[in-house]
Scaffold this motif. Structure first.
Motif: not given
Lengths: 158, 497
Positions: A8-11, B426-427
Motif C-alpha cells: 500500500r502507498p507508504g506501507e 488503512r494498513y
C-alpha cells in the motif's frame, strides 16, 4: 483476510515507524524499573513492547518482499492515507474538541453537525440546519434527560 | 433448579427489563442493518451511558442490541447487497440475488425464522455447556489465567487480521495502553509522562469508542457518496414448506455456529462464512445454484451467525475470555459493575448467568416479532445517507467518551485513538486485538506477577510450573501450537498443500 501482494502507498515507511515506536516504547518500559526483578511494574510493559519490536520487525521484513505500489511517493501516500476529506474532517473534529470547554457540548456539537452535514451531504444549508437541530434535540432529551449524563455547559455560558 | 428458573425469567416478568430488551433488540436490528453503524460500536458507546444503571438493566439493553445487530446486518445484505455487519457478508452472496428476483420479503422472512432458531440453539448450548466448563475452570490458577489472556488476544489477532504479526503487534499495543497509569501493585507510574490525567490510566471504554467509533467514521468517509439501491418487498412470512425443508440444514449450521462462536476470537462473521462453505459442499442438488439465489446459501450463514452469539458467551462467562469483539465489550460492562467474568461468576452470582440466558432467549423472541414486521419502514430508514451518519457517530462517540468520568480530556483521547485506529486500519491492522489487549492486559500483568511470585521469581520454577500442571500444560501447548503454526515455513507448507 490475506495480505495483498502489492504494497500500500507508504506501507514500508509506516512499518519502519512502527519499529521505531516499538523501540521507543521498550526504552520507556525499561525506564519504569529496569531489570531489577521479575515481578516489578516494568516487566509486562517490557514484554509487550518486546513483542511489538519483534512483530514490527516481521511486518517490516514482509513489506520488503512485496511489490511496489502503483501510486508511490509522497503524493501517493497522501492520496491513500490522508485524502482531503479525511484531513478536513479531522481538522473539523479538532476544532470541535477545542471548542467544547468554552462553547459547551450542545452548541459545539450542533455546529459540527451543521457544518459536516452541509459539506458532506451537499443538500444545502436549510437541510443541514434542520438535521443538526433535530439531532441536538434528540441528543439532549436522550442523554441529558433519559440517561442523565451531565453534558459540558461551556465556560462562556457560566 | 427453581431458583435458576426464577433468575431465567427475571427479564420476562419485569416490565422495565422487558421494555429494555425489546428496545435493545429493535435498535440492534437498525444498528446492525445501517451500513456504517456496527454492533461493536453501539455496544461500546452504550456502556458509557449504562455504567450507572443496575447491571441487569445494562445487560438487557446491550444483549438486545447484540442479538438484534447480528441479525440486522442480513437485511441490508439482502436488500442493498451491502452487509450491515461482517457477519452478513456471506448472506449477501445469495440473499441479494433472491431480492433481485423479487423475493426480498421471502428472503427476509426465512432469514428471520432461521436466525431465531440459530439464536435459541446457541442460548441452549450456553445454558448446558457453561456450568460444566465453569466447574472445571475453578481449578485454574494465576498462570492459567495469564495463558488464557494471551491466547485470547493472539486468537483474535490470528483470525481477524491480515497476518499474525499484525495481530500480535496490535494486541501488544493494547496491553501497553492498558498499562498506562499507576501500577496497582507498587504505585509506580507507567507511561504517564508527568501528566496527572494519565495517572488514573486510560479507561478502556474511551479506547473502544476511539478505535471502533471514531476510526470507523473516518473509514466511512470513503463511501460517503454511495447511494443505496431500492428493492420491492412483498410477502414476508415464510412458507412452512420452506422452514420444514431447510430445518436440517438450519440445525447443522446452528451447531457449527455455536461451536465456532465459542472459540475465543472468532465470532459470527467466521461462523457464517464457514457455515456457507459447509452448506455449499453438502447440498447436492440446490434448487438454484449457489451465488444465484440459493436459499441454502441464505439460511446457513444466517443461522450460524446468530447461534454464534450464544456460543460467544460461553468462554466469556466461564473463562473471562471474550468470544468476539462484542463480548469483549460486555466483559468491560461486567467489570464496570464490579463483577469478574470467569468460573467464579457462575458460582458466586448464578442469578447473573441465568439472567443472561433468559434475556438472550427473550431477545431472540423479540427478534422474531420485529424481524417479521415493519420491513417497509425499515427499507426507508436504512437509506439514511452516510453523510448524516458519520457526524452523528462522532457526536455520540464524544458523549460516550465524556460520560465515563465527566472528563473532557477523554473526548480528545477518543478522537486521537480514532485517528490512530484509522491509520492502522488503512494498513491492514485490526483494532479488535488492541481493545482486547487494553481489557485483558492488566489481568495478564497481575496474574503473571502472582504466578512469578509463587515461583519465587525463579524462571526455571515458573517454566516447570507451566509444564508440570495438567491445565497449564494444555494451555501452554495450545499457545506453542498457535505460535508454531504461524511460522513462515509452516504456513508456506500448509498453503502449498
Amino acid at each position: 483476510m490475506k495480505s495483498p501482494d502489492t504494497l500500500r502507498p507508504g506501507e514500508q515507511l509506516f512499518a519502519l515507524l512502527l519499529v521505531c515506536f516499538a523501540g521507543y516504547a521498550f526504552w520507556e518500559s525499561y525506564g519504569i524499573s529496569g531489570f531489577k526483578g521479575l515481578t516489578t511494574g516494568g516487566v509486562m510493559p517490557m514484554l509487550a513492547s518486546g513483542v511489538m519490536l519483534v512483530t514490527g520487525g516481521v511486518i517490516l521484513s514482509d513489506t520488503l518482499r512485496k511489490a511496489a505500489p502503483l501510486q508511490s511517493g509522497p503524493r501517493g501516500v497522501i492520496a491513500y492515507l490522508f485524502p482531503l476529506r479525511v484531513v478536513l474532517f479531522t481538522l473539523l473534529l479538532s476544532v470541535y474538541v477545542a471548542a467544547i470547554p468554552s462553547a459547551g457540548f450542545l452548541l459545539s456539537s450542533g455546529v459540527l453537525l451543521f457544518v459536516a452535514v452541509w459539506w458532506l451531504w451537499q443538500k444545502g444549508p436549510v437541510w443541514a440546519l434542520v438535521i443538526s437541530l433535530v439531532s441536538i434535540g434528540v441528543i439532549h432529551v436522550l442523554f441529558r434527560m433519559v440517561f442523565q449524563v451531565v453534558l459540558p455547559i461551556g465556560s462562556l455560558w457560566r | 433448579m427453581i431458583e435458576a428458573l426464577s433468575y431465567f425469567a427475571t427479564s420476562w416478568f419485569d416490565p422495565y427489563l422487558l421494555v429494555l430488551t425489546a428496545l435493545g433488540t429493535f435498535a440492534g436490528i437498525y444498528i446492525g442493518a445501517i451500513p456504517g453503524l456496527s454492533v461493536t460500536m453501539a455496544a461500546s458507546i452504550l456502556i458509557s451511558f449504562t455504567f450507572k444503571w443496575e447491571v441487569n438493566e445494562a445487560l438487557a439493553l446491550i444483549a438486545g442490541v447484540y442479538v438484534g445487530g447480528v441479525y440486522g446486518g442480513a437485511r441490508t445484505a439482502i436488500l442493498l447487497n451491502i452487509p450491515g455487519a461482517p457477519s452478513a457478508i456471506a448472506t449477501a452472496i445469495d440473499g441479494y440475488p433472491l431480492a433481485q428476483k423479487g423475493l426480498a420479503g421471502e428472503a427476509i422472512g426465512l432469514s428471520t425464522v432461521m436466525s431465531v432458531m440459530g439464536g435459541l440453539i446457541g442460548v441452549l448450548a450456553l445454558a448446558l455447556a457453561a456450568p460444566l466448563i465453569a466447574e472445571f475452570a475453578i481449578k485454574f490458577t494465576s498462570r492459567d489465567y495469564m495463558l488464557l489472556g494471551i491466547i485470547g488476544i493472539l486468537l483474535v489477532g490470528t483470525l481477524s487480521g491480515e497476518s499474525f504479526a499484525k495481530g500480535a503487534f496490535a494486541g501488544a499495543l493494547g496491553i501497553m495502553i492498558g498499562m498506562i497509569g499507576l501500577d496497582p501493585m507498587t504505585a509506580e507510574t507507567r507511561f504517564t509522562f508527568g501528566s496527572i490525567n494519565l495517572m488514573g490510566g486510560i479507561p478502556f471504554v474511551v479506547a473502544m469508542i476511539g478505535f471502533f467509533g471514531v476510526a470507523e467514521a473516518l473509514v466511512q468517509l470513503d463511501h460517503v457518496s454511495t447511494t443505496p439501491i431500492k428493492q420491492k418487498v412483498a410477502r414476508i412470512i415464510p412458507a412452512w414448506r420452506d422452514v420444514h425443508r431447510y430445518l436440517a440444514l438450519g440445525l447443522k449450521s446452528s451447531g457449527l455456529g455455536t461451536v465456532i462462536g465459542a472459540l475465543p476470537g472468532t465470532g459470527g462473521d467466521i461462523a457464517a462464512l464457514l457455515a456457507y462453505d459447509q452448506a455449499k459442499r453438502s447440498t447436492k442438488d440446490p434448487e438454484v445454484p449457489f451465488g444465484e439465489g440459493a436459499k441454502e446459501g441464505l439460511i446457513a450463514p444466517e443461522t450460524a451467525n446468530n447461534a454464534a452469539v450464544g456460543g460467544a458467551f460461553v468462554p466469556m462467562l466461564t473463562l473471562g475470555i471474550p468470544g468476539d469483539a462484542v463480548t469483549a465489550i460486555i466483559i468491560g460492562a461486567l467489570y464496570i459493575h464490579g463483577l469478574k467474568p470467569g468460573p467464579l461468576l457462575l458460582t458466586d452470582t448464578p442469578h447473573l448467568f441465568w439472567f443472561i440466558v433468559g434475556n438472550l432467549t427473550l431477545a431472540n423472541l423479540f427478534l422474531l416479532v420485529f424481524g417479521l414486521t415493519g420491513i417497509r419502514i425499515f427499507t426507508k430508514v436504512v437509506e439514511c445517507p452516510r453523510a448524516i451518519l458519520i457526524p452523528m457517530i462522532v457526536v455520540l462517540s464524544a458523549v460516550g467518551a465524556y460520560a465515563i468520568q465527566n472528563n473532557p480530556v477523554h473526548i480528545t483521547w477518543a478522537l486521537a485513538f480514532g485517528v490512530i485506529g484509522y491509520v492502522l486500519k488503512r494498513y491492514g491492522f485490526q483494532v479488535g486485538p488492541i481493545i482486547l489487549g487494553v481489557i485483558l492486559g492488566p489481568m495478564i500483568d497481575a496474574n503473571y506477577r502472582r504466578a512469578m511470585i509463587g515461583a519465587q521469581e525463579n524462571v526455571g520454577t515458573f517454566v516447570y510450573d507451566l509444564i508440570s500442571h495438567p491445565i497449564s500444560l494444555v494451555l501452554t501447548c495450545a499457545l506453542v501450537f498457535m505460535l508454531i503454526t504461524q511460522l513462515p515455513f509452516i504456513k508456506g507448507a500448509r498453503r502449498s498443500r
